[in-house]
Design a protein around this motif. Structure first.
Motif, PDB file in Angstrom:
ATOM      1  N   GLN A 120      63.959  -1.133 -44.607  1.00 48.81           N
ATOM      2  CA  GLN A 120      65.000  -0.138 -44.902  1.00 48.81           C
ATOM      3  C   GLN A 120      66.387  -0.703 -44.612  1.00 48.81           C
ATOM      4  OE1 GLN A 120      63.772   3.166 -42.409  1.00 48.81           O
ATOM      5  NE2 GLN A 120      62.867   4.250 -44.151  1.00 48.81           N
ATOM      6  N   LEU A 121      66.529  -1.382 -43.479  1.00 47.58           N
ATOM      7  CA  LEU A 121      67.836  -1.916 -43.089  1.00 47.58           C
ATOM      8  C   LEU A 121      68.302  -3.010 -44.047  1.00 47.58           C
ATOM      9  CD1 LEU A 121      67.363  -2.063 -39.215  1.00 47.58           C
ATOM     10  CD2 LEU A 121      68.681  -0.384 -40.524  1.00 47.58           C
ATOM     11  N   ASP A 122      67.371  -3.699 -44.684  1.00 41.23           N
ATOM     12  CA  ASP A 122      67.739  -4.744 -45.647  1.00 41.23           C
ATOM     13  C   ASP A 122      68.498  -4.177 -46.844  1.00 41.23           C
ATOM     14  OD1 ASP A 122      66.774  -6.929 -44.252  1.00 41.23           O
ATOM     15  OD2 ASP A 122      64.784  -6.831 -45.176  1.00 41.23           O
ATOM     16  N   ARG A 123      68.397  -2.868 -47.043  1.00 42.65           N
ATOM     17  CA  ARG A 123      69.079  -2.252 -48.190  1.00 42.65           C
ATOM     18  C   ARG A 123      70.549  -1.963 -47.902  1.00 42.65           C
ATOM     19  NH1 ARG A 123      64.401   2.136 -48.272  1.00 42.65           N
ATOM     20  NH2 ARG A 123      62.633   0.791 -48.836  1.00 42.65           N
ATOM     21  N   LEU A 124      70.976  -2.082 -46.653  1.00 39.90           N
ATOM     22  CA  LEU A 124      72.383  -1.835 -46.332  1.00 39.90           C
ATOM     23  C   LEU A 124      73.263  -2.847 -47.054  1.00 39.90           C
ATOM     24  CD1 LEU A 124      71.005  -0.123 -44.105  1.00 39.90           C
ATOM     25  CD2 LEU A 124      72.875  -0.783 -42.586  1.00 39.90           C
ATOM     26  N   GLU A 125      74.451  -2.392 -47.417  1.00 35.32           N
ATOM     27  CA  GLU A 125      75.371  -3.231 -48.174  1.00 35.32           C
ATOM     28  C   GLU A 125      76.653  -3.455 -47.389  1.00 35.32           C
ATOM     29  OE1 GLU A 125      75.966  -1.088 -51.793  1.00 35.32           O
ATOM     30  OE2 GLU A 125      73.955  -1.552 -52.583  1.00 35.32           O
ATOM     31  N   ASP A 126      77.399  -4.497 -47.776  1.00 38.37           N
ATOM     32  CA  ASP A 126      78.681  -4.785 -47.134  1.00 38.37           C
ATOM     33  C   ASP A 126      79.547  -3.529 -47.122  1.00 38.37           C
ATOM     34  OD1 ASP A 126      77.834  -7.365 -46.858  1.00 38.37           O
ATOM     35  OD2 ASP A 126      79.154  -8.212 -48.381  1.00 38.37           O
ATOM     36  N   GLY A 127      80.161  -3.246 -45.973  1.00 37.73           N
ATOM     37  CA  GLY A 127      81.014  -2.066 -45.839  1.00 37.73           C
ATOM     38  C   GLY A 127      80.308  -0.859 -45.268  1.00 37.73           C
ATOM     39  N   ASP A 128      78.970  -0.897 -45.212  1.00 38.69           N
ATOM     40  CA  ASP A 128      78.232   0.219 -44.627  1.00 38.69           C
ATOM     41  C   ASP A 128      78.419   0.254 -43.108  1.00 38.69           C
ATOM     42  OD1 ASP A 128      77.254   1.175 -47.012  1.00 38.69           O
ATOM     43  OD2 ASP A 128      75.324   0.146 -46.875  1.00 38.69           O
ATOM     44  N   VAL A 129      78.141   1.420 -42.537  1.00 42.81           N
ATOM     45  CA  VAL A 129      78.225   1.630 -41.090  1.00 42.81           C
ATOM     46  C   VAL A 129      76.819   1.898 -40.563  1.00 42.81           C
ATOM     47  CG1 VAL A 129      79.134   3.086 -39.243  1.00 42.81           C
ATOM     48  CG2 VAL A 129      80.562   2.556 -41.241  1.00 42.81           C
ATOM     49  N   LEU A 130      76.463   1.256 -39.451  1.00 38.10           N
ATOM     50  CA  LEU A 130      75.161   1.459 -38.827  1.00 38.10           C
ATOM     51  C   LEU A 130      75.369   1.850 -37.372  1.00 38.10           C
ATOM     52  CD1 LEU A 130      72.040   1.230 -38.861  1.00 38.10           C
ATOM     53  CD2 LEU A 130      72.324  -1.188 -38.221  1.00 38.10           C
ATOM     54  N   VAL A 131      74.772   2.975 -36.973  1.00 36.36           N
ATOM     55  CA  VAL A 131      74.858   3.459 -35.591  1.00 36.36           C
ATOM     56  C   VAL A 131      73.497   3.274 -34.932  1.00 36.36           C
ATOM     57  CG1 VAL A 131      75.333   5.407 -34.079  1.00 36.36           C
ATOM     58  CG2 VAL A 131      76.619   5.152 -36.220  1.00 36.36           C
ATOM     59  N   LEU A 132      73.463   2.454 -33.885  1.00 37.78           N
ATOM     60  CA  LEU A 132      72.265   2.254 -33.067  1.00 37.78           C
ATOM     61  C   LEU A 132      72.513   2.965 -31.745  1.00 37.78           C
ATOM     62  CD1 LEU A 132      71.775  -1.573 -33.692  1.00 37.78           C
ATOM     63  CD2 LEU A 132      70.578   0.298 -34.847  1.00 37.78           C
ATOM     64  N   ALA A 133      71.752   4.005 -31.464  1.00 39.35           N
ATOM     65  CA  ALA A 133      72.094   4.851 -30.320  1.00 39.35           C
ATOM     66  C   ALA A 133      70.861   5.242 -29.534  1.00 39.35           C
ATOM     67  CB  ALA A 133      72.830   6.109 -30.798  1.00 39.35           C
ATOM     68  N   GLY A 134      70.980   5.164 -28.219  1.00 34.87           N
ATOM     69  CA  GLY A 134      69.957   5.711 -27.346  1.00 34.87           C
ATOM     70  C   GLY A 134      68.971   4.684 -26.833  1.00 34.87           C
ATOM     71  N   SER A 135      68.059   5.171 -26.004  1.00 36.33           N
ATOM     72  CA  SER A 135      67.020   4.325 -25.431  1.00 36.33           C
ATOM     73  C   SER A 135      65.937   4.079 -26.469  1.00 36.33           C
ATOM     74  CB  SER A 135      66.424   4.990 -24.192  1.00 36.33           C
ATOM     75  OG  SER A 135      65.847   6.240 -24.544  1.00 36.33           O
ATOM     76  N   ILE A 136      65.008   3.191 -26.123  1.00 34.27           N
ATOM     77  CA  ILE A 136      63.904   2.895 -27.027  1.00 34.27           C
ATOM     78  C   ILE A 136      62.586   3.165 -26.311  1.00 34.27           C
ATOM     79  CG2 ILE A 136      65.181   1.201 -28.388  1.00 34.27           C
ATOM     80  CD1 ILE A 136      63.803  -0.975 -26.736  1.00 34.27           C
ATOM     81  N   PRO A 137      61.525   3.509 -27.048  1.00 35.50           N
ATOM     82  CA  PRO A 137      60.232   3.754 -26.409  1.00 35.50           C
ATOM     83  C   PRO A 137      59.703   2.491 -25.730  1.00 35.50           C
ATOM     84  CG  PRO A 137      60.272   4.546 -28.695  1.00 35.50           C
ATOM     85  CD  PRO A 137      61.497   3.734 -28.503  1.00 35.50           C
ATOM     86  N   ASP A 138      58.868   2.682 -24.713  1.00 37.88           N
ATOM     87  CA  ASP A 138      58.303   1.548 -23.976  1.00 37.88           C
ATOM     88  C   ASP A 138      57.459   0.639 -24.860  1.00 37.88           C
ATOM     89  OD1 ASP A 138      59.504   2.462 -21.687  1.00 37.88           O
ATOM     90  OD2 ASP A 138      57.722   3.512 -20.949  1.00 37.88           O
TER      91      ASP A 138
END
Length: 302
Positions: A120-138
């Motif tokens: 899914q992330l490979d579909r992002l294009e130049d100029g897009d915004v990506l928010v990575l937020a929060g903790s991750i599961p163990d």
């Protein structure tokens, strides 16, 4: 397009109880059910502020289906990867004389699900915004944020990271557009206790030296500070108001900052809109609306 990633979304069951007592039957005064998780909160506040986003992450079971349904009702587009084992977690937020939380665990995310996310992330294009937020599961690798940024390093993206400790520090060499620790989390990175805004600026600059472009630090009742990539410094106390809800305030600050920046590409507008969005959510039983944010901005002369 703006994308948010929430690795462990939830149904947040928020209840208010007058004079909660352990070992007794307690009756709720109010009940609210929201889709939760830091990235989801960012998407929901962005929608309230007039900006569309695309929510990514993982979901499982009947609770996952309800998260998707509620987001659709909110007007937030989502494309969560379905996980077969377990259910998306339920988090109980109890408001009484004190605020208490019981957070669920979440489903079992496998390597195949992570591969689907990268597709899914490979579909992002130049100029897009990506928010990575929060903790991750163990069950997930603890360097997942760094791996995502490394994987996407050939694209010209604006990546925002709202995380703690190693999750945050590990991404710095990949030059995130914005990081948003609070003052306690910033101090934890360096093993110090920060006493005032000038010290916060000093250690925010150290994160810039390690690679962060812009550093926004929330300080609860003491407001916030912003150190920008072009050397600007902003600081402010929060607008006046009564805090009734701490859930989602930090995520609202991220959403407000992003909305302000997208509208005018001006760091001052982004900073004050972020500050007021965080405050508006804290002053309300629900997440900040645009009218509430603009009213608070007007109250502080912005």
């Amino acid at each position: 397009m703006i994308y948010t990633v929430t690795f462990n979304p939830s149904l947040d069951y928020i209840v208010s109880v007058d004079d909660f007592m352990l070992g007794r039957v307690n009756r709720t005064r109010t009940e609210i059910i929201y889709p939760g998780g830091k990235g989801i909160n960012v998407s929901m506040v962005l929608k309230n502020l007039g900006h569309d986003s695309h929510a990514l992450g993982f979901m499982a079971g009947f609770t996952g289906q309800e998260i998707v349904r509620l987001l659709d009702e909110w007007g937030v587009r989502s494309d969560f990867i379905r996980v077969e084992q377990g259910i998306s977690r339920i988090n109980v937020k109890l408001r009484s004389n004190e605020e208490s939380e019981i957070n669920g665990q979440g489903p079992a995310i496998a390597e195949e699900h992570i591969r689907q996310l990268y597709q899914q992330l490979d579909r992002l294009e130049d100029g897009d915004v990506l928010v990575l937020a929060g903790s991750i599961p163990d069950v997930m690798p603890d360097d997942i944020y760094m791996d995502i940024m490394k994987h996407l390093s050939s694209k010209k993206l604006h990546i925002i990271v709202d995380a703690t400790r190693d999750l945050l520090v590990n991404v710095l060499p990949y030059h995130p557009f914005l990081i948003k620790p609070n003052n306690h989390e910033l101090g934890e990175v360096f093993g110090v206790e920060l006493e005032d805004k000038e010290e916060v600026f000093t250690y925010a600059a150290k994160l810039q030296e390690r690679g962060a472009r812009n550093v926004l630090v929330s300080m609860a009742g003491d407001g916030a500070v912003l150190l920008t990539e072009d050397g600007q410094r902003f600081e402010s106390m929060p607008p006046k108001g009564k805090v009734v809800n701490s859930v989602g305030a930090g995520d609202s600050m991220v959403a407000g900052f992003l909305a302000g920046y997208m509208e005018e590409h001006d760091y001052a507008k982004a900073f004050y809109m972020g500050l007021c969005a965080g405050s508006a959510s804290a002053f309300s039983e629900e997440l900040a609306t645009r009218d509430e944010v603009l009213a608070l901005m007007h109250s502080i002369g912005k």
